[in-house]
Design a protein around this motif. Structure first.
Motif, PDB file in Angstrom:
ATOM      1  N   VAL A   1       6.256   4.405   1.140  1.00 49.07           N
ATOM      2  CA  VAL A   1       5.651   3.318   0.373  1.00 49.07           C
ATOM      3  C   VAL A   1       4.350   3.802  -0.246  1.00 49.07           C
ATOM      4  CG1 VAL A   1       4.785   0.967   0.403  1.00 49.07           C
ATOM      5  CG2 VAL A   1       6.488   1.665   2.048  1.00 49.07           C
ATOM      6  N   LEU A   2       4.242   3.662  -1.561  1.00 51.12           N
ATOM      7  CA  LEU A   2       2.985   3.974  -2.229  1.00 51.12           C
ATOM      8  C   LEU A   2       2.452   2.720  -2.897  1.00 51.12           C
ATOM      9  CD1 LEU A   2       3.831   7.393  -3.932  1.00 51.12           C
ATOM     10  CD2 LEU A   2       2.853   6.954  -1.668  1.00 51.12           C
ATOM     11  N   PHE A   3       1.124   2.570  -2.853  1.00 50.08           N
ATOM     12  CA  PHE A   3       0.466   1.447  -3.505  1.00 50.08           C
ATOM     13  C   PHE A   3      -0.643   2.049  -4.364  1.00 50.08           C
ATOM     14  CE2 PHE A   3      -2.616  -2.032  -3.719  1.00 50.08           C
ATOM     15  CZ  PHE A   3      -1.791  -3.069  -4.122  1.00 50.08           C
ATOM     16  N   ASN A   4      -0.457   1.970  -5.689  1.00 52.07           N
ATOM     17  CA  ASN A   4      -1.337   2.693  -6.611  1.00 52.07           C
ATOM     18  C   ASN A   4      -1.421   4.175  -6.237  1.00 52.07           C
ATOM     19  OD1 ASN A   4      -2.102   0.561  -8.379  1.00 52.07           O
ATOM     20  ND2 ASN A   4      -3.468  -0.229  -6.780  1.00 52.07           N
ATOM     21  N   GLY A   5      -0.283   4.725  -5.838  1.00 55.25           N
ATOM     22  CA  GLY A   5      -0.212   6.150  -5.531  1.00 55.25           C
ATOM     23  C   GLY A   5      -0.707   6.540  -4.160  1.00 55.25           C
ATOM     24  N   VAL A   6      -1.120   5.552  -3.360  1.00 56.77           N
ATOM     25  CA  VAL A   6      -1.647   5.838  -2.023  1.00 56.77           C
ATOM     26  C   VAL A   6      -0.702   5.263  -0.976  1.00 56.77           C
ATOM     27  CG1 VAL A   6      -3.556   5.408  -0.423  1.00 56.77           C
ATOM     28  CG2 VAL A   6      -4.029   5.827  -2.846  1.00 56.77           C
ATOM     29  N   GLY A   7      -0.373   6.054   0.044  1.00 57.92           N
ATOM     30  CA  GLY A   7       0.497   5.511   1.092  1.00 57.92           C
ATOM     31  C   GLY A   7       1.126   6.597   1.933  1.00 57.92           C
TER      32      GLY A   7
ATOM     33  N   PRO B   1       0.413   8.652   7.108  1.00 56.51           N
ATOM     34  CA  PRO B   1      -0.278   8.883   5.833  1.00 56.51           C
ATOM     35  C   PRO B   1       0.229  10.154   5.150  1.00 56.51           C
ATOM     36  CG  PRO B   1      -1.858   8.362   7.566  1.00 56.51           C
ATOM     37  CD  PRO B   1      -0.538   8.591   8.238  1.00 56.51           C
ATOM     38  N   VAL B   2       0.553  10.055   3.845  1.00 54.70           N
ATOM     39  CA  VAL B   2       1.057  11.202   3.097  1.00 54.70           C
ATOM     40  C   VAL B   2       0.255  11.417   1.807  1.00 54.70           C
ATOM     41  CG1 VAL B   2       3.033  12.185   1.874  1.00 54.70           C
ATOM     42  CG2 VAL B   2       3.391  10.934   4.024  1.00 54.70           C
ATOM     43  N   GLU B   3       0.093  10.358   1.011  1.00 54.03           N
ATOM     44  CA  GLU B   3      -0.574  10.470  -0.284  1.00 54.03           C
ATOM     45  C   GLU B   3      -1.905   9.726  -0.284  1.00 54.03           C
ATOM     46  OE1 GLU B   3       0.474  12.221  -2.831  1.00 54.03           O
ATOM     47  OE2 GLU B   3       2.442  12.767  -2.027  1.00 54.03           O
ATOM     48  N   GLY B   4      -2.919  10.339  -0.904  1.00 56.18           N
ATOM     49  CA  GLY B   4      -4.205   9.666  -1.077  1.00 56.18           C
ATOM     50  C   GLY B   4      -5.004   9.538   0.206  1.00 56.18           C
ATOM     51  N   LEU B   5      -4.979  10.576   1.021  1.00 55.89           N
ATOM     52  CA  LEU B   5      -5.697  10.540   2.301  1.00 55.89           C
ATOM     53  C   LEU B   5      -7.193  10.254   2.104  1.00 55.89           C
ATOM     54  CD1 LEU B   5      -4.347  11.372   5.176  1.00 55.89           C
ATOM     55  CD2 LEU B   5      -3.014  11.828   3.130  1.00 55.89           C
TER      56      LEU B   5
ATOM     57  N   LEU C   1      -5.530   5.789  10.404  1.00 58.39           N
ATOM     58  CA  LEU C   1      -5.702   5.250   9.046  1.00 58.39           C
ATOM     59  C   LEU C   1      -4.784   4.062   8.787  1.00 58.39           C
ATOM     60  CD1 LEU C   1      -6.072   8.423   6.784  1.00 58.39           C
ATOM     61  CD2 LEU C   1      -7.830   6.803   7.487  1.00 58.39           C
ATOM     62  N   CYS C   2      -3.521   4.178   9.204  1.00 61.55           N
ATOM     63  CA  CYS C   2      -2.514   3.147   8.896  1.00 61.55           C
ATOM     64  C   CYS C   2      -1.755   2.701  10.137  1.00 61.55           C
ATOM     65  CB  CYS C   2      -1.515   3.671   7.872  1.00 61.55           C
ATOM     66  SG  CYS C   2      -2.242   4.187   6.314  1.00 61.55           S
ATOM     67  N   ALA C   3      -2.366   2.834  11.323  1.00 62.80           N
ATOM     68  CA  ALA C   3      -1.675   2.520  12.577  1.00 62.80           C
ATOM     69  C   ALA C   3      -1.910   1.078  12.976  1.00 62.80           C
ATOM     70  CB  ALA C   3      -2.133   3.466  13.678  1.00 62.80           C
ATOM     71  N   GLY C   4      -1.287   0.147  12.224  1.00 66.40           N
ATOM     72  CA  GLY C   4      -1.437  -1.282  12.459  1.00 66.40           C
ATOM     73  C   GLY C   4      -1.366  -1.999  11.118  1.00 66.40           C
ATOM     74  N   PRO C   5      -0.839  -3.222  11.103  1.00 66.32           N
ATOM     75  CA  PRO C   5      -0.643  -3.928   9.829  1.00 66.32           C
ATOM     76  C   PRO C   5      -1.938  -4.193   9.076  1.00 66.32           C
ATOM     77  CG  PRO C   5      -0.192  -5.364  11.702  1.00 66.32           C
ATOM     78  CD  PRO C   5      -0.342  -3.982  12.243  1.00 66.32           C
ATOM     79  N   GLY C   6      -3.001  -4.538   9.768  1.00 59.57           N
ATOM     80  CA  GLY C   6      -4.274  -4.790   9.107  1.00 59.57           C
ATOM     81  C   GLY C   6      -4.921  -3.500   8.629  1.00 59.57           C
ATOM     82  N   ARG C   7      -4.830  -2.468   9.437  1.00 56.09           N
ATOM     83  CA  ARG C   7      -5.390  -1.163   9.073  1.00 56.09           C
ATOM     84  C   ARG C   7      -4.698  -0.610   7.842  1.00 56.09           C
ATOM     85  NH1 ARG C   7      -4.952   1.105  15.235  1.00 56.09           N
ATOM     86  NH2 ARG C   7      -7.012   0.488  15.955  1.00 56.09           N
ATOM     87  N   LEU C   8      -3.385  -0.732   7.822  1.00 45.55           N
ATOM     88  CA  LEU C   8      -2.577  -0.234   6.718  1.00 45.55           C
ATOM     89  C   LEU C   8      -2.994  -0.900   5.402  1.00 45.55           C
ATOM     90  CD1 LEU C   8       1.279  -0.363   7.170  1.00 45.55           C
ATOM     91  CD2 LEU C   8       0.223  -1.331   5.169  1.00 45.55           C
TER      92      LEU C   8
END
Length: 195
Positions: free
Chosen positions: A26-32, A100-104, A119-126
């Motif tokens: 999943v990417l959001f504006n190229g980040v994800g 995390p893969v893109e836009g670290l 960075l993304c380990a949880g719905p709010g953090r993500l």
DNA sequence: TGTATGATCGCCT
DNA sequence: GGCGATCATACAG
């Protein structure tokens, strides 16, 4: 209406769609990054925001599938769901964690934190890492700012199912799905069973 | 590693 | 008025 996206039929029930999302990027504006943890919710089950019927808060889950449902939790955090089922039913999949893969760098800047694992380990953090907020509710997942990339069709990821986290109703429903062995989960999966 | 607690607000069970 | 599909911090063991 095309409900196919990233090789997944989003008109299927959420507990069918959810395990197929593990491994999808999943990417959001190229980040994800790659999805490693999700939970399914459905109108027919009391832990879902849909259970009580359509309201001003949850209306996007009653619209067409393959769209976003973004809600605020505890007045602080945003949470991202993918809408499932046919329009009018009410169902979704909560995206709980990404690898995390893109836009670290962008994620680290938004989170104010270096640890890739958190960075993304949880719905709010993500949502904080990707910059997802209320404005991004009810958007088609097939268009910008969203981009979904299908997982490798040859290698199916090993998916485990277990009970959902942070709810008080329907706690026995095994509708949490994780990538086995992932280091990027919001919590480890204990006693899960293979899908 | 695990449990407890406060922060903070939109929408109702 | 009360309650969360949460997170970060504090503290115990």
């Amino acid at each position: 209406m095309n409900t196919q996206l990233a090789g997944i039929d989003f008109s299927a029930p959420s507990h069918i769609v959810a395990p197929q999302l593990i491994g999808v990027t999943v990417l959001f504006n190229g980040v994800g990054g790659r999805i490693v943890e999700v939970e399914a919710y459905d109108r027919e089950e009391p832990a879902s925001h849909c259970y009580i019927g359509q309201t001003a808060r949850n209306f996007s889950m009653f619209g067409p599938p393959a769209r976003s449902y973004v809600y605020q939790s505890h007045g602080i955090h945003w949470c991202l769901n993918f809408v499932c089922r046919e329009a009018g039913h009410g169902a979704g999949v909560l995206i709980r964690a990404l690898e995390p893969v893109e836009g670290l760098d962008a994620m680290r800047a938004r989170r104010g934190l270096d640890d890739e694992r958190l960075l993304c380990a949880g719905p709010g953090r993500l949502c904080e890492a990707l910059g997802v907020t209320r404005e991004h509710n009810n958007l088609p997942l097939a268009k910008a700012p969203f981009k979904l990339i299908a997982r490798d069709p040859v290698h199916r990821p090993e998916v485990l199912a277990g009970p959902r986290i942070g709810i008080s109703k329907a706690v026995d429903l095994p509708w949490r799905f994780v990538l086995a062995g992932s280091r990027y989960l919001s919590k480890p999966m204990r006693g899960g069973h293979p899908v």
